[in-house]
Design an enzyme around this catalytic site. Structure first.
Site, PDB file in Angstrom:
ATOM      1  CE  LYS A 215     -35.290  10.597   9.304  1.00  0.00           C
ATOM      2  NZ  LYS A 215     -34.079  10.941  10.022  1.00  0.00           N
ATOM      3  CB  CYS A 269     -37.434  12.792  13.357  1.00  0.00           C
ATOM      4  SG  CYS A 269     -35.727  12.211  13.500  1.00  0.00           S
TER       5      CYS A 269
END
Length: 410
Positions: A215, A269
């Site tokens: 990720k 993010c």
């Protein structure tokens, strides 16, 4: 035992955190036929959800939420319920007070302790929050200590979300998922559970540390590419050439695909995750660090450029079009447009804003106006975000004194 419950759709799932990821995830699992408890420590959030309203802006989510709420498959609660599965989907910001940007894991640790208090043998605990490597094992350590249950008698998994705001519900049900665990049994159970929710994507099993890094690497790859585009925009400014035209021409090469520069990088993010790699590998992650510094600097570059254009005339009313970090959402986390507004305010300008996705009169002491109102009221406009409403009025905007940060104007 859990595999059989998954097949029969008798599995109960508690999601800790009803935010931008937890709420849509709860809706998706409820639509797949599971009973989902949506837990949050913010009672106002739970109160709003119980009334049938969602508290975030996300296309198609309100209708889907009403459906699962009415069916009784998703139950908002401020009391942590015992379940077969617990999904931790809480924020993982970084500590701004540190000399370095270090991950703040207090929410993950707090959620882990709460689950540990009610954990039972054979339960599955999934960490969806984006975290630095080794955090899933930290979660498992906490669960083991608080519950008194050996880690061999419950299951821990990392399954990072990988969705795009504005398309969250669709991507939850269509994107591939990465599932990582220390134990093979845990990955098999999690794969079966996510497989029941994911319609077209596939679930790929690996170890927990690889899943954590996957990720981080996905978002860091994008951040580095954006940094290249943003650095180009600053170089082109010095050369007095149009960066958008340059990129358009360069992209005509069959193996070149340069991204469009903007005001920086925001959101929970891309603006945060690369620092988790830098934190763990400060000597090795030199390109990653430099990309972050470039993208972090871009809002100040834009603010200084506008100050120069306005020749320091502090009587000017400056209107910022778009405060969210990406188009057509209401998410202000790490928003570079908000940073531009704050820098210009600190320089002495009167700053007003238009953010059509937020229903409020003010944000961070900035007065909010409709697009029509801000066009009339502002002496100078900054097009910071490509919301659909702005694109639909692009001809009218082009008639104003405006600084286009994203290349929408000809």
């Amino acid at each position: 035992m859990l595999l059989e419950k998954i097949k029969k759709k008798e599995l109960t799932i508690t999601i800790l955190g009803m935010g931008y990821i937890g709420l849509p995830t709860g809706v998706a699992f409820a639509r797949a036929g599971f009973t989902v408890y949506g837990f949050d420590v913010d009672r106002d959030v739970i109160s709003t959800l119980k009334k049938g309203k969602i508290h975030i802006v996300e296309p198609d989510l309100q209708e889907a939420y009403e459906e699962v709420l009415k069916s009784g498959k998703l139950l908002p609660t401020d009391k942590l319920e015992k379940s077969d599965v617990y999904i931790i989907a809480v924020p993982t910001p970084f500590k701004h007070s540190e000399d370095q940007k270090i991950a703040d894991l207090k929410y993950v640790e707090s959620a882990s302790k709460m689950v540990g208090e009610i954990l039972e043998e054979n339960n599955l605990v999934i960490l969806e929050s984006t975290v630095p490597p080794m955090t899933t094992r930290l979660m498992t350590d906490i669960l083991e200590k608080i519950s008194g249950i050996s880690r061999e008698k419950f299951m821990s998994v990392h399954c990072p979300e990988r969705v795009l705001p504005g398309r969250i519900l669709y991507e939850l049900e269509h994107n591939d998922r990465i599932i990582g665990a220390e134990r093979y049994e845990a990955t098999e159970v999690a794969k079966a559970m996510y497989g029941a929710m994911v319609k077209k994507g596939k679930c790929f099993a690996t170890d927990d540390i690889t899943a954590e890094m996957c990720k981080l690497v996905e978002n860091t790859f994008r951040d580095v590419n954006i940094a290249f585009a943003n650095e180009l925009s600053m170089i082109c400014d010095s050369l007095n050439i149009n960066v958008f035209e340059l990129i358009k021409l360069a992209n005509k090469h069959p193996r070149v695909n340069i991204l469009t520069p903007g005001v920086g990088v925001g959101g929970h993010c891309l603006a945060v995750d690369p620092w988790f790699i830098v934190e763990k590998f400060p000597k090795e992650a030199t390109i990653i660090r430099e990309a972050r510094l470039i993208n972090d600097f871009k809002p100040r570059f834009v603010a200084n450029k506008i100050d120069k254009v306005l020749e320091g005339n502090k009587k000017m009313i400056v209107g910022i079009l778009g405060l969210a970090y990406k188009p057509d959402i209401d998410d202000l986390r790490e928003s570079p447009a908000m940073e531009i507004a704050e820098i210009l305010r600190d320089k002495g300008y009167k700053i007003i804003a238009c953010e059509p996705n937020i229903n409020a009169n003010k944000i961070n002491d900035f007065e909010l106006y409709s697009l029509e109102e801000i066009i009339k009221k502002a002496d100078y406009l900054i097009l910071a975000q490509g919301h659909t409403e702005f694109k639909n009025k692009i001809v009218k905007l082009s008639e104003k004194n405006i600084y286009d940060c994203i290349g929408l104007l000809k």
